[in-house]
Design a protein around this motif. Structure first.
Motif, PDB file in Angstrom:
ATOM      1  N   UNK A  47       0.819  -1.212   0.000  1.00 16.41           N
ATOM      2  CA  UNK A  47       0.000   0.000   0.000  1.00 16.41           C
ATOM      3  C   UNK A  47       0.855   1.267   0.000  1.00 16.41           C
ATOM      4  N   UNK A  48       1.992   1.243   0.666  1.00 14.87           N
ATOM      5  CA  UNK A  48       2.893   2.397   0.615  1.00 14.87           C
ATOM      6  C   UNK A  48       3.357   2.613  -0.823  1.00 14.87           C
ATOM      7  N   UNK A  49       3.703   1.531  -1.502  1.00 11.97           N
ATOM      8  CA  UNK A  49       4.119   1.620  -2.911  1.00 11.97           C
ATOM      9  C   UNK A  49       2.984   2.138  -3.777  1.00 11.97           C
ATOM     10  N   UNK A  50       1.766   1.672  -3.522  1.00 15.88           N
ATOM     11  CA  UNK A  50       0.609   2.111  -4.299  1.00 15.88           C
ATOM     12  C   UNK A  50       0.420   3.627  -4.184  1.00 15.88           C
ATOM     13  N   UNK A  51       0.442   4.137  -2.961  1.00 17.20           N
ATOM     14  CA  UNK A  51       0.203   5.567  -2.773  1.00 17.20           C
ATOM     15  C   UNK A  51       1.425   6.420  -3.114  1.00 17.20           C
ATOM     16  N   UNK A  52       2.596   5.805  -3.237  1.00 23.45           N
ATOM     17  CA  UNK A  52       3.809   6.556  -3.560  1.00 23.45           C
ATOM     18  C   UNK A  52       4.047   6.711  -5.054  1.00 23.45           C
ATOM     19  N   UNK A  53       3.174   6.146  -5.868  1.00 24.70           N
ATOM     20  CA  UNK A  53       3.345   6.282  -7.312  1.00 24.70           C
ATOM     21  C   UNK A  53       3.346   7.764  -7.675  1.00 24.70           C
ATOM     22  N   UNK A  54       4.344   8.213  -8.431  1.00 25.30           N
ATOM     23  CA  UNK A  54       4.393   9.642  -8.757  1.00 25.30           C
ATOM     24  C   UNK A  54       3.268  10.090  -9.693  1.00 25.30           C
ATOM     25  N   UNK A  55       2.702   9.164 -10.462  1.00 22.90           N
ATOM     26  CA  UNK A  55       1.663   9.546 -11.414  1.00 22.90           C
ATOM     27  C   UNK A  55       0.259   9.163 -10.946  1.00 22.90           C
ATOM     28  N   UNK A  56       0.088   8.975  -9.636  1.00 17.46           N
ATOM     29  CA  UNK A  56      -1.235   8.629  -9.104  1.00 17.46           C
ATOM     30  C   UNK A  56      -2.188   9.797  -9.351  1.00 17.46           C
ATOM     31  N   UNK A  57      -3.424   9.468  -9.705  1.00 13.62           N
ATOM     32  CA  UNK A  57      -4.413  10.531  -9.899  1.00 13.62           C
ATOM     33  C   UNK A  57      -5.481  10.431  -8.811  1.00 13.62           C
ATOM     34  N   UNK A  58      -6.407  11.365  -8.832  1.00 15.07           N
ATOM     35  CA  UNK A  58      -7.422  11.425  -7.780  1.00 15.07           C
ATOM     36  C   UNK A  58      -8.296  10.187  -7.725  1.00 15.07           C
ATOM     37  N   UNK A  59      -8.616   9.635  -8.892  1.00 17.05           N
ATOM     38  CA  UNK A  59      -9.456   8.441  -8.924  1.00 17.05           C
ATOM     39  C   UNK A  59      -8.735   7.268  -8.275  1.00 17.05           C
ATOM     40  N   UNK A  60      -7.478   7.081  -8.618  1.00 19.70           N
ATOM     41  CA  UNK A  60      -6.700   5.982  -8.023  1.00 19.70           C
ATOM     42  C   UNK A  60      -6.551   6.165  -6.511  1.00 19.70           C
ATOM     43  N   UNK A  62      -8.677   7.706  -4.449  1.00 19.36           N
ATOM     44  CA  UNK A  62      -9.955   7.376  -3.813  1.00 19.36           C
ATOM     45  C   UNK A  62     -10.245   5.883  -3.877  1.00 19.36           C
ATOM     46  N   UNK A  63      -9.938   5.243  -4.998  1.00 16.59           N
ATOM     47  CA  UNK A  63     -10.160   3.807  -5.129  1.00 16.59           C
ATOM     48  C   UNK A  63      -9.300   3.040  -4.124  1.00 16.59           C
ATOM     49  N   UNK A  64      -8.040   3.424  -4.007  1.00 11.41           N
ATOM     50  CA  UNK A  64      -7.152   2.774  -3.056  1.00 11.41           C
ATOM     51  C   UNK A  64      -7.626   2.939  -1.627  1.00 11.41           C
ATOM     52  N   UNK A  65      -8.054   4.138  -1.267  1.00 11.01           N
ATOM     53  CA  UNK A  65      -8.532   4.368   0.102  1.00 11.01           C
ATOM     54  C   UNK A  65      -9.823   3.614   0.371  1.00 11.01           C
ATOM     55  N   UNK A  66     -10.734   3.583  -0.605  1.00  9.47           N
ATOM     56  CA  UNK A  66     -11.972   2.822  -0.418  1.00  9.47           C
ATOM     57  C   UNK A  66     -11.677   1.338  -0.231  1.00  9.47           C
ATOM     58  N   UNK A  67     -10.738   0.808  -0.992  1.00 14.14           N
ATOM     59  CA  UNK A  67     -10.359  -0.591  -0.849  1.00 14.14           C
ATOM     60  C   UNK A  67      -9.718  -0.826   0.508  1.00 14.14           C
ATOM     61  N   UNK A  68      -8.806   0.048   0.884  1.00 17.96           N
ATOM     62  CA  UNK A  68      -8.090  -0.100   2.147  1.00 17.96           C
ATOM     63  C   UNK A  68      -9.030   0.010   3.343  1.00 17.96           C
ATOM     64  N   UNK A  69      -9.951   0.946   3.310  1.00 19.43           N
ATOM     65  CA  UNK A  69     -10.899   1.116   4.409  1.00 19.43           C
ATOM     66  C   UNK A  69     -11.887  -0.049   4.455  1.00 19.43           C
ATOM     67  N   UNK A  70     -12.100  -0.698   3.324  1.00 20.31           N
ATOM     68  CA  UNK A  70     -13.004  -1.847   3.283  1.00 20.31           C
ATOM     69  C   UNK A  70     -12.465  -3.077   3.989  1.00 20.31           C
ATOM     70  N   UNK A  71     -11.159  -3.133   4.198  1.00 19.22           N
ATOM     71  CA  UNK A  71     -10.587  -4.268   4.910  1.00 19.22           C
ATOM     72  C   UNK A  71     -10.926  -4.187   6.394  1.00 19.22           C
ATOM     73  N   UNK A  72     -10.808  -5.315   7.055  1.00 21.73           N
ATOM     74  CA  UNK A  72     -11.108  -5.371   8.481  1.00 21.73           C
ATOM     75  C   UNK A  72      -9.854  -5.020   9.285  1.00 21.73           C
ATOM     76  N   UNK A  73      -9.418  -3.779   9.137  1.00 21.87           N
ATOM     77  CA  UNK A  73      -8.231  -3.303   9.840  1.00 21.87           C
ATOM     78  C   UNK A  73      -8.202  -1.789   9.812  1.00 21.87           C
ATOM     79  N   UNK A  74      -7.387  -1.226  10.664  1.00 18.82           N
ATOM     80  CA  UNK A  74      -7.098   0.204  10.627  1.00 18.82           C
ATOM     81  C   UNK A  74      -5.701   0.329  10.054  1.00 18.82           C
ATOM     82  N   UNK A  75      -5.523   1.107   8.972  1.00 23.46           N
ATOM     83  CA  UNK A  75      -4.205   1.187   8.324  1.00 23.46           C
ATOM     84  C   UNK A  75      -3.120   1.691   9.271  1.00 23.46           C
TER      85      UNK A  75
END
Length: 141
Positions: A47-60, A62-75
């Motif tokens: 997940x750190x690698x996912x959010x560290x992508x230099x070319x990440x856009x707003x959609x990615x 939000x999608x990443x955060x929605x997926x991450x928050x959907x897991x049964x854990x607190x990041x």
């Protein structure tokens, strides 16, 4: 118990082709999963690698955060640090505050988690100029 099997006629109406008994027999299941189990460190690094992508856009983001928050854990704080830095690269203050709100809601009844996360993220929040929902007063709405 019987199940009717329907067939569509040429005229478009449904007709009963035949009826047959329908029994549900228990199936034996075996654990054949050969998938590699991901450790907590590998999960966080992914997940750190996912959010560290230099070319990440707003959609990615939000999608990443929605997926991450959907897991049964607190990041972990390092994952949230990476997500907040992605928000800063996108100049998206609203998403940064929303991430903090989502984490607070995700912590739920355990009142020790959110203050710990804010304590760990305070240097990052100060560096990036991001205010917490409590500082903005929107936690009282």
């Amino acid at each position: 118990m019987f199940r009717a099997v329907f067939r569509l006629s040429a005229a478009g109406s449904r007709t009963v082709a035949r009826s047959r008994p329908c029994y549900s027999a228990p199936l034996a299941s075996r654990c054949y999963s050969h998938a590699k189990v991901e450790t907590d460190e590998e999960f966080d690094a992914r997940w750190v690698t996912y959010f560290s992508k230099p070319d990440i856009d707003g959609w990615e983001l939000r999608k990443g955060m929605n997926t991450l928050i959907g897991y049964d854990l607190v990041p972990e704080p390092k994952v949230l640090d990476s997500a907040l830095r992605a928000c800063r690269r996108l100049n998206d203050l609203a998403s940064a505050v929303r991430i903090l709100e989502a984490v607070k809601n995700k912590a739920g009844p355990c009142k020790d988690i959110y203050p710990y996360l804010i304590q760990e993220l305070t240097p990052t929040l100060t560096e990036l100029g991001i205010s917490t929902p409590e500082e903005l007063g929107i936690d009282k709405l």
